[in-house]
Design a protein around this motif. Sequence first.
Motif, PDB file in Angstrom:
ATOM      1  N   CYS A 292      45.982  38.296  47.153  1.00 22.49           N
ATOM      2  CA  CYS A 292      46.026  39.208  46.012  1.00 22.49           C
ATOM      3  C   CYS A 292      44.764  40.062  45.992  1.00 22.49           C
ATOM      4  O   CYS A 292      43.823  39.852  46.755  1.00 22.49           O
ATOM      5  CB  CYS A 292      46.185  38.444  44.705  1.00 22.49           C
TER       6      CYS A 292
ATOM      7  N   GLY B  94      42.267  42.552  43.098  1.00 25.30           N
ATOM      8  CA  GLY B  94      42.018  43.025  41.750  1.00 25.30           C
ATOM      9  C   GLY B  94      40.533  43.158  41.506  1.00 25.30           C
ATOM     10  O   GLY B  94      39.709  42.948  42.402  1.00 25.30           O
TER      11      GLY B  94
ATOM     12  N   ALA C 220      45.619  43.082  40.371  1.00 32.04           N
ATOM     13  CA  ALA C 220      46.367  44.339  40.535  1.00 32.04           C
ATOM     14  C   ALA C 220      47.539  44.180  41.487  1.00 32.04           C
ATOM     15  O   ALA C 220      48.583  44.795  41.289  1.00 32.04           O
ATOM     16  CB  ALA C 220      45.441  45.451  41.029  1.00 32.04           C
ATOM     17  N   THR C 221      47.399  43.369  42.548  1.00 30.14           N
ATOM     18  CA  THR C 221      48.464  43.223  43.540  1.00 30.14           C
ATOM     19  C   THR C 221      48.652  41.761  43.919  1.00 30.14           C
ATOM     20  O   THR C 221      47.779  40.923  43.684  1.00 30.14           O
ATOM     21  CB  THR C 221      48.148  43.999  44.841  1.00 30.14           C
TER      22      THR C 221
ATOM     23  N   LYS D 226      51.911  44.222  46.943  1.00 34.18           N
ATOM     24  CA  LYS D 226      52.266  45.390  46.144  1.00 34.18           C
ATOM     25  C   LYS D 226      51.755  45.213  44.722  1.00 34.18           C
ATOM     26  O   LYS D 226      51.361  44.123  44.316  1.00 34.18           O
ATOM     27  CB  LYS D 226      53.786  45.586  46.142  1.00 34.18           C
ATOM     28  N   ALA D 227      51.804  46.304  43.965  1.00 36.52           N
ATOM     29  CA  ALA D 227      51.311  46.277  42.591  1.00 36.52           C
ATOM     30  C   ALA D 227      52.120  45.304  41.738  1.00 36.52           C
ATOM     31  O   ALA D 227      53.330  45.154  41.917  1.00 36.52           O
ATOM     32  CB  ALA D 227      51.379  47.675  41.987  1.00 36.52           C
TER      33      ALA D 227
ATOM     34  N   LEU E 261      51.887  47.560  36.623  1.00 34.68           N
ATOM     35  CA  LEU E 261      50.869  48.463  37.144  1.00 34.68           C
ATOM     36  C   LEU E 261      51.469  49.456  38.123  1.00 34.68           C
ATOM     37  O   LEU E 261      52.513  49.206  38.738  1.00 34.68           O
ATOM     38  CB  LEU E 261      49.763  47.671  37.863  1.00 34.68           C
ATOM     39  N   ASN E 262      50.787  50.567  38.273  1.00 34.74           N
ATOM     40  CA  ASN E 262      51.131  51.544  39.297  1.00 34.74           C
ATOM     41  C   ASN E 262      49.881  51.802  40.124  1.00 34.74           C
ATOM     42  O   ASN E 262      48.782  51.976  39.570  1.00 34.74           O
ATOM     43  CB  ASN E 262      51.615  52.854  38.672  1.00 34.74           C
ATOM     44  N   ILE E 263      50.035  51.797  41.445  1.00 39.40           N
ATOM     45  CA  ILE E 263      48.893  52.006  42.333  1.00 39.40           C
ATOM     46  C   ILE E 263      49.123  53.237  43.188  1.00 39.40           C
ATOM     47  O   ILE E 263      50.183  53.412  43.793  1.00 39.40           O
ATOM     48  CB  ILE E 263      48.648  50.775  43.218  1.00 39.40           C
TER      49      ILE E 263
ATOM     50  N   ILE F 284      41.980  53.095  46.019  1.00 36.40           N
ATOM     51  CA  ILE F 284      42.943  52.439  45.146  1.00 36.40           C
ATOM     52  C   ILE F 284      42.700  52.905  43.711  1.00 36.40           C
ATOM     53  O   ILE F 284      41.622  52.683  43.148  1.00 36.40           O
ATOM     54  CB  ILE F 284      42.819  50.909  45.227  1.00 36.40           C
TER      55      ILE F 284
ATOM     56  N   VAL G 106      44.467  52.752  39.872  1.00 35.76           N
ATOM     57  CA  VAL G 106      45.442  51.939  39.146  1.00 35.76           C
ATOM     58  C   VAL G 106      45.692  52.520  37.758  1.00 35.76           C
ATOM     59  O   VAL G 106      44.762  52.938  37.068  1.00 35.76           O
ATOM     60  CB  VAL G 106      44.954  50.480  39.012  1.00 35.76           C
TER      61      VAL G 106
ATOM     62  N   SER H 264      48.467  51.745  34.149  1.00 39.60           N
ATOM     63  CA  SER H 264      49.234  50.639  33.584  1.00 39.60           C
ATOM     64  C   SER H 264      50.157  51.092  32.471  1.00 39.60           C
ATOM     65  O   SER H 264      49.849  52.019  31.710  1.00 39.60           O
ATOM     66  CB  SER H 264      48.293  49.558  33.043  1.00 39.60           C
TER      67      SER H 264
END
Length: 537
Positions: free
Chosen positions: A330, A332, A340-341, A353-354, A358-360, A378, A380, A382
């Motif tokens: 992972c 973050g 985050a992932t 993946k996110a 969340l959107n990355i 990266i 991020v 939300s």
Amino acid sequence: MHPHPHPYTRYFPARHDDDALDVVAILRHGLSTDPARPLFSFDGDGWQAGRVRAQVARTQAALRGLGIRAGDRVAVMLDNSPEHMALIYALMLMGAVWVPVNTKLKTPGIDYLIQHCKPVLFIAGQSYLEYARAAHQAAGATRLVPEEDLWTETAAPPGHIHGADGSPPADAPRDTGDLLLAPVKPEDLLCIIYTSGTTGAPKGVLFTHRMMRIASESALVVADVRDGDRLFLWEPLCHIGGAQMLLAPFLARTVLSAVPRFSASRFWEQIAQERCTQLHYLGGILDILMRQLGETPAPAHTLRLGWGAGVSRQNWRTVRERLGIALRECYGMTEGSSFATVNTDDLPGSIGKALPWLNIELLDEQDRPVPVGELGQIVVSSAIPGTFFSGYLDNPSATAEALRGGKLYTGDIARADRDGHLYFVGRRTDSMRIRGENVSAWEVERVVLSHPDVAAAAAIGVASDIGEQEILLYVQWRVEHGGSFEPLSRWLGEHLASYQWPRYYAAVAQFELTPSERIRKHQLSRAVDQAWDRQRR
């Protein structure tokens, strides 16, 4: 059903009618509804909800006796213990601001933290009092209390917990039975966590009640926690990696199996004794366990899954098969509620993946999306308000750099494949440009560290006499092995791409580290006149 739907209910269920995706409600319910329910064990000593509640209440009484109320900052420098865990719960419920102090800090680091955040109270363990007292001499209004004296304080200063007329102020915690509960809002500050990068002074992350709740909920997702699981907790509670796990028993029917610290010699015994099902791997924990096993198989155990960061692509299958566990890599950062992932696809080397809320994006220096396979920062965003920190304490320039347009700019570099799986590369400030190629120091260092003679390594970019950069590799040899640059360089030439192959080499007896165990690369010399040069051997 929650009477007031929130954006987060799509991702996180409301646990109680008064649940606002914060911390106080779930702690209150968990400590009050079933006194016999086991919450955690510490070195095999079981702590049920009733026992934890009693310890929390006792701790709150001591804090109230010291005049602590909602909003006050309380610095804590303690080893892992049941009392330390209860102290953190007590501060959360009271609405006080917990300031964890890394137990590896010495006087200068402690002094900086105290001067910067100015806590009302500083609670220090016996092992750290010498450094704490030296720092405390210049701490002004901060009151230093040794851990063992915490329980002897009973009288509050006049007018602090109560007003001049004897009535409690509006922001004072309310006494519910034997617990003090503050009227906390999700956006209220829960703690100030100091993070250390490769340059500059440590920054105080303003970490809210909602962020801690999201971090803990995320940990359940990342670690695939199920009812009946027992989570092995070895991380220092002064780190977000340990702190975020304290809420797990209040969010799932799980038990924390806590120990004072990681011990390779006791690890398998502890896992067997506690029947642990998950292992959070950080700081080379898996490498230590693999090295300890040698050629022998892992003992029979109950572990189902390991989650964390740092398993390289080349070691993925070996670690998974030798230890007999699934792996979930992972990614973050503290500023983004820790996670985050997550890699749930057993894809070696990927951070996955996110997480669903969340959107990355991977963006270039002009904030444009980079093509598939190219390196980008990266960034991020939300769907849940309050996922990201509001800023760094008294550091508006660093805050403005990290938070832009409602998005978190992490400063980390990654690449993505055509299926959207992400691959962590390193810090934006920790990459090099070699013969037209972007080279991550992390990618080079991971390979170097797999060499049996190398204990630690740092790759940095230095000026090249033909343009762009060359790589200077600093190496700390293993004492039991020693080492020589020529065979190491030859080996690296066989394991790295040509543009990743370091040209210059220098030895260090020991690296200077940040409190979070990162090498202070900015202190390493860029001079190569005394370095070993593979092109001139």
